[in-house]
Design an enzyme around this catalytic site. Structure first.
Site, PDB file in Angstrom:
ATOM      1  CG  HIS A 291       8.912  -0.489   0.147  1.00  0.00           C
ATOM      2  ND1 HIS A 291       9.656  -0.401   1.299  1.00  0.00           N
ATOM      3  CD2 HIS A 291       8.514  -1.780   0.062  1.00  0.00           C
ATOM      4  CE1 HIS A 291       9.715  -1.591   1.866  1.00  0.00           C
ATOM      5  NE2 HIS A 291       9.030  -2.452   1.139  1.00  0.00           N
TER       6      HIS A 291
ATOM      7  CG  ASP B 111      11.807   2.236   1.989  1.00  0.00           C
ATOM      8  OD1 ASP B 111      12.191   1.493   2.911  1.00  0.00           O
ATOM      9  OD2 ASP B 111      10.765   2.039   1.347  1.00  0.00           O
TER      10      ASP B 111
HETATM   11  C1  UDX Z   1       4.973  -5.170   0.794  1.00  0.00           C
HETATM   12  C2  UDX Z   1       4.595  -5.697   2.188  1.00  0.00           C
HETATM   13  O1  UDX Z   1       3.708  -6.761   2.185  1.00  0.00           O
HETATM   14  C3  UDX Z   1       4.144  -4.611   3.097  1.00  0.00           C
HETATM   15  O2  UDX Z   1       3.711  -5.103   4.331  1.00  0.00           O
HETATM   16  C4  UDX Z   1       5.244  -3.625   3.259  1.00  0.00           C
HETATM   17  O3  UDX Z   1       4.946  -2.681   4.230  1.00  0.00           O
HETATM   18  C5  UDX Z   1       5.500  -3.031   1.917  1.00  0.00           C
HETATM   19  O4  UDX Z   1       5.834  -4.035   0.974  1.00  0.00           O
HETATM   20  P1  UDX Z   1       2.871  -5.611  -0.879  1.00  0.00           P
HETATM   21  O5  UDX Z   1       3.028  -7.053  -0.533  1.00  0.00           O
HETATM   22  O6  UDX Z   1       2.865  -5.243  -2.281  1.00  0.00           O
HETATM   23  O7  UDX Z   1       3.938  -4.721  -0.078  1.00  0.00           O
HETATM   24  O8  UDX Z   1       1.464  -5.211  -0.220  1.00  0.00           O
HETATM   25  P2  UDX Z   1       0.877  -3.847   0.269  1.00  0.00           P
HETATM   26  O9  UDX Z   1       1.676  -3.291   1.389  1.00  0.00           O
HETATM   27  O10 UDX Z   1      -0.524  -4.106   0.551  1.00  0.00           O
HETATM   28  O11 UDX Z   1       1.040  -2.858  -0.973  1.00  0.00           O
HETATM   29  C6  UDX Z   1       0.410  -3.074  -2.197  1.00  0.00           C
HETATM   30  C7  UDX Z   1      -0.008  -1.748  -2.797  1.00  0.00           C
HETATM   31  O12 UDX Z   1      -0.409  -1.976  -4.144  1.00  0.00           O
HETATM   32  C8  UDX Z   1      -1.184  -1.116  -2.063  1.00  0.00           C
HETATM   33  O13 UDX Z   1      -0.948   0.257  -1.851  1.00  0.00           O
HETATM   34  C9  UDX Z   1      -2.365  -1.307  -3.021  1.00  0.00           C
HETATM   35  O14 UDX Z   1      -3.287  -0.243  -3.022  1.00  0.00           O
HETATM   36  C10 UDX Z   1      -1.692  -1.405  -4.361  1.00  0.00           C
HETATM   37  N1  UDX Z   1      -2.456  -2.277  -5.279  1.00  0.00           N
HETATM   38  C11 UDX Z   1      -2.598  -3.609  -5.018  1.00  0.00           C
HETATM   39  C12 UDX Z   1      -3.041  -1.719  -6.387  1.00  0.00           C
HETATM   40  O15 UDX Z   1      -2.943  -0.506  -6.612  1.00  0.00           O
HETATM   41  N2  UDX Z   1      -3.737  -2.528  -7.222  1.00  0.00           N
HETATM   42  C13 UDX Z   1      -3.881  -3.868  -7.037  1.00  0.00           C
HETATM   43  O16 UDX Z   1      -4.515  -4.521  -7.858  1.00  0.00           O
HETATM   44  C14 UDX Z   1      -3.285  -4.428  -5.881  1.00  0.00           C
END
Ligand code: UDX
Length: 464
Positions: free
Chosen positions: A19, A121
């Protein structure tokens, strides 16, 4: 530009990486377009950043001229991890967050540059009530896809009854008929995570009071869902909120978002990638929240070995104990396992040929916008719906099929990775990813659909 500088936008995020990233990036965009922006975080998140959670290298100065202020979630020392349950955390956050947000806005009002608008948010619907009480505009920011937001809103207003009938088909604009298991997990798994489900449904409880509903997507990506939802809400698509999209020389930005709750092993990842052939590496990550079962972890390991491809696998520290014994040492010639990485930089690296992803919405947008074909291994929340988009609508990847126990076996993972890296379907998928990469860039470029929407949003805030 001068008039724009008079506009002061507050941006409040929910304290979780998925988020924080889109809201921080949107803040940078507003600031780049001339607005004064104040980013609001919780004291507990700030503590994590300064205390080493984000590497100890981050400080509020990381986001340069965007001012940073804090409110309290009622657990200033440790955030949600301090609360006895997620229910207790969310209840207290609502109560103390509302109070401290109102106090903060009042303080800002007396500072000579009062706030005009609160972008919050959507998971914190109480923030809109605060904005309305203090008399400023309110914009809900949805970090999910438009289609998923629509499904949640249908459930909230009783038009989609849960639990869903097994075997029923759910028809949604812009998506092929969905099986119940393609809908978000809160909708199809009866009784799962009730506190989060309540939070999700609460997003719509006062949404009719919002001046804008902003969605981190772009019109071309979800045209039918966007057009449908725009009939009911003052919806504007403003995404994808990805820094690299601004890097076509005219925009000043960094690769990274700028506020990480976990410390990336950047040097190790880049050094390792730099010596790998073009398109040869499978990048594997399940985001910041998903908890992977031990069986699934083992199958992932088996699949990566069996694929015989190079792999860069992010396994968060809390998950590391589930890695198969001896895996890291035994696979060190082919793979690198890190606890966190600079994901955008990794996805943008030419050595990366496929992204094995849990399909979090940010990761989905990042993979698509940077043109990386995906192997979808959805885990929970909105990820199953996002996986249908990847496989069946945009055709930018393959969905790895789970067995009857819900586990994606190693054989299937290896098959999908190989198919993308050097199979026939990979060629077609790569063509599609190039097309979507260009469309995503167009949307945020000057005059693109999302850029125009952001300008329109700003224009309504500028004093006449
Ligand atoms: C969650 C939900 O899954 C998502 O669909 C919702 O909209 C927001 O909350 P999350 O499960 O963490 O988030 O996945 P994602 O939405 O993909 O966000 C992860 C973020 O962390 C991405 O922006 C990614 O770039 C970042 N990340 C991930 C890193 O910077 N490094 C990493 O090693 C892994």
């Amino acid at each position: 530009m001068e008039k724009r500088e008079k506009v002061h936008c507050l941006v409040l995020f929910y304290p979780s990486q998925g988020h924080i990233n889109p809201l921080l990036q949107f803040s940078k965009r507003l600031q780049h377009k001339g607005l004064k922006v104040t980013f609001i975080t919780t004291r507990s998140v700030l503590k994590t950043m300064q205390g080493g959670g984000g590497g100890g290298e981050q400080s509020p100065s990381s986001f340069s001229s965007i001012a940073l202020e804090t409110i309290s979630d009622g657990y200033d020392e440790g955030g949600a991890s301090q609360a006895e349950s997620i229910e207790a955390y969310l209840d207290r956050f609502r109560e103390i967050g509302s109070q401290t947000l109102a106090e903060l806005i009042e303080e800002i009002s007396g500072s000579g540059h009062p706030a005009d608008c609160l972008v919050y948010d959507s998971c914190m619907s109480w923030a809109l009530d605060v904005a309305k009480r203090v008399g400023i505009a309110g914009a809900a920011f949805f970090t999910f896809s438009c289609a998923v937001t629509n499904i949640y809103s249908l459930v909230q207003n009783g038009l989609l009854k849960v639990p869903l009938n097994p075997g029923s088909e759910i028809l949604q604009p812009g998506l092929p008929p969905l099986q119940p298991s393609d809908t978000p997990s809160f909708v199809y798994v009866s009784g799962s995570y009730p506190a989060f489900f309540k939070l999700i449904l609460d997003q719509f409880s006062n949404l009719d009071k919002a001046d804008w509903v902003l969605c981190n997507t772009f019109h071309e990506l979800e045209q039918e869902a966007v057009d449908w939802m725009a009939k009911f809400w003052p919806l504007r698509t403003i995404g994808p909120t990805i820094p690299s999209m601004y890097m076509d020389k005219r925009h000043e930005d960094n690769w990274e978002y700028g506020l990480s709750l976990l410390k990336p092993n950047s040097d190790a990842c880049m050094k390792w990638l730099n010596v790998k052939p073009k398109g040869s590496v499978a990048y594997v990550s399940f985001g910041s929240v998903a908890v992977i079962g031990e069986d699934q972890m083992e199958e992932l390991g088996l699949g990566l070995r069996r694929s015989k491809s190079y792999f860069l696998w992010v396994v968060r520290e809390k998950e590391a104990a589930k890695l198969p014994k001896g895996f890291v040492e035994e696979t060190s010639e082919k793979g690198l396992v890190v606890s966190w990485c600079p994901q955008l930089e990794v996805l943008a690296h030419e050595a990366v040929g496929c992204f094995v992803t849990h399909c979090g919405w940010n990761s989905t947008l990042e993979g698509l916008s940077l043109g990386v074909p995906m192997v979808a291994v959805p885990q929970w929340t909105d990820q199953s719906t996002n996986a249908r988009f990847i496989m069946d609508v945009w055709k930018t990847g393959l969905k790895a099929q789970a067995d009857k126990k819900g586990i994606v076996r190693g054989e299937e993972i290896a098959h999908c990775v190989r198919e993308i890296l050097d199979g026939e379907r990979g060629k077609e998928i790569r063509k599609n990813t190039s097309k979507w990469k260009a469309l995503a860039k167009n949307a945020v470029d000057e005059g693109g659909s999302s850029d125009k929407n952001i300008d329109e949003f700003i224009a309504k805030l500028v004093p006449i």
